[in-house]
Design an enzyme around this catalytic site. Structure first.
Site, short mmCIF file in Angstrom:
data_model
loop_
_atom_site.label_atom_id
_atom_site.label_comp_id
_atom_site.label_asym_id
_atom_site.label_seq_id
_atom_site.Cartn_x
_atom_site.Cartn_y
_atom_site.Cartn_z
N ASP A 67 6.20 6.85 0.88
CA ASP A 67 5.48 6.49 2.11
C ASP A 67 6.18 7.10 3.32
O ASP A 67 7.29 7.64 3.21
CB ASP A 67 5.38 4.96 2.24
CG ASP A 67 6.69 4.23 1.92
OD1 ASP A 67 7.75 4.88 1.86
OD2 ASP A 67 6.65 3.01 1.72
N ASP A 136 7.31 -9.72 1.10
CA ASP A 136 5.95 -10.23 0.87
C ASP A 136 5.33 -9.63 -0.39
O ASP A 136 4.14 -9.77 -0.64
CB ASP A 136 5.06 -9.93 2.09
CG ASP A 136 4.92 -8.42 2.36
OD1 ASP A 136 5.51 -7.61 1.62
OD2 ASP A 136 4.21 -8.07 3.33
N HIS A 138 5.20 -6.33 -1.18
CA HIS A 138 4.59 -5.00 -1.10
C HIS A 138 5.39 -3.97 -1.89
O HIS A 138 6.60 -4.11 -2.07
CB HIS A 138 4.38 -4.55 0.36
CG HIS A 138 5.60 -4.24 1.15
ND1 HIS A 138 5.92 -4.88 2.32
CD2 HIS A 138 6.57 -3.32 0.97
CE1 HIS A 138 7.03 -4.37 2.81
NE2 HIS A 138 7.46 -3.42 2.01
N GLU A 143 0.61 -3.43 1.66
CA GLU A 143 0.77 -4.83 2.04
C GLU A 143 -0.20 -5.70 1.22
O GLU A 143 -1.14 -5.19 0.61
CB GLU A 143 0.46 -4.98 3.54
CG GLU A 143 1.42 -4.22 4.45
CD GLU A 143 2.79 -4.91 4.60
OE1 GLU A 143 3.23 -5.59 3.66
OE2 GLU A 143 3.40 -4.74 5.68
#
Ligand code: GLP
Length: 261
Positions: A67, A136, A138, A143
């Site tokens: 990313d 979280d 990801h 996400e």
């Protein structure tokens, strides 16, 4: 999914580096998928040490970033390309033109995403993809609610992720871009082997949810269950909330010698 629990992140790095070493030795044109964040750093240190001792070479390899932030100029300290150059590729013999990442520095972001997918497919896909996990759940920058079939695309970061990542920018959340280009979950699932690394108590909950399930878009890392060859390597602190952890320890300790991760 194979779960490997190690006493500490250094021991986890040895297990991951062994798999990467095997790929580099056995494949004439190895293609690595590289993750940023702190989780893979011990693995990168281990790879650099093995390169320096002459045990491995990256000379015939290619590397693809997972990313990239949108809008950080080339060479920006926090750009993921800069990060991976600093932490790994500039310290080994990977040719400078063999490192690829999504171009987050263009107005044509949709085209940049499509081009990145094409690049990955042009080299025949990624052989081994390293992953971390966000607090979280990801993976990459996918996400919660990311489609499990998603491809490389623009994503908006949650405030929680921007807050987590502000530690690299003097705790200034406004310095963390809101937008990113990330390989999609569908893209990640096409790599031949996935290795997810996690350490520390802050990863215990997402690891337990990702490993135990259910498979759900709210927990992107649970998508690893869809992959035939996924390895999760974690330290004791990250394994704290995992059920069946004794079974995972026993299975790894008694692995047949010929059977690698
Ligand atoms: C970022 C990266 C992820 C990484 C995550 C966790 O959000 N895009 O690829 O897995 O951070 O980072 P860390 O390993 O520092 O906890």
């Amino acid at each position: 999914m194979e779960i490997v629990i190690t006493p500490d992140p250094q021991a986890a790095a040895v297990v991951a580096a062994d798999a990467i070493e095997r790929l580099l030795l056995n494949n004439t044109e190895p293609v690595l998928g590289l993750a940023t964040g702190s989780s893979p750093l011990p693995t990168y240190q281990e790879l650099i040490a093995r390169y320096r001792s002459g045990r491995i070479t990256f000379a015939n390899g290619r590397a693809f970033l997972l990313d990239e932030y949108v809008g950080l100029e080339v060479g920006h300290r926090e750009a993921y390309r800069t990060f991976i150059q600093r932490e790994l590729t500039d310290q080994v013999d990977l040719p400078a033109n063999a490192l690829f990442g999504p171009d987050g520095n263009t107005v044509e972001l949709a085209t940049a995403a499509e081009r990145y997918e094409q690049l990955i497919s042009d080299v025949g896909g990624i052989d081994l993809q390293l992953l971390g996990i966000g607090s979280d759940g990801h993976i990459g920058f996918n996400e919660p609610t990311s489609s499990l079939g998603s491809r490389t695309r623009l994503k908006t970061l949650t405030d929680a992720t921007r807050t987590d990542n502000a530690r690299f920018s003097d705790d200034d959340i406004s310095a963390v871009p809101r937008h990113v280009l990330t390989q999609g979950i569908g893209t990640i699932l096409e790599a031949d082997h996935l290795i997810l690394l996690a350490s520390g108590a802050s990863k215990a909950r997402p690891i337990a949810q990702a490993v135990v399930g259910p498979l759900m878009a709210m927990m992107p890392a649970s998508a690893l269950h869809l992959h035939p060859h996924a390895t999760v390597i974690i330290d004791e602190a990250a394994a704290e909330e995992l059920s069946h952890s004794d079974y995972y320890r026993e299975a790894f300790a008694n692995k047949p010698a010929w059977q690698h991760i």
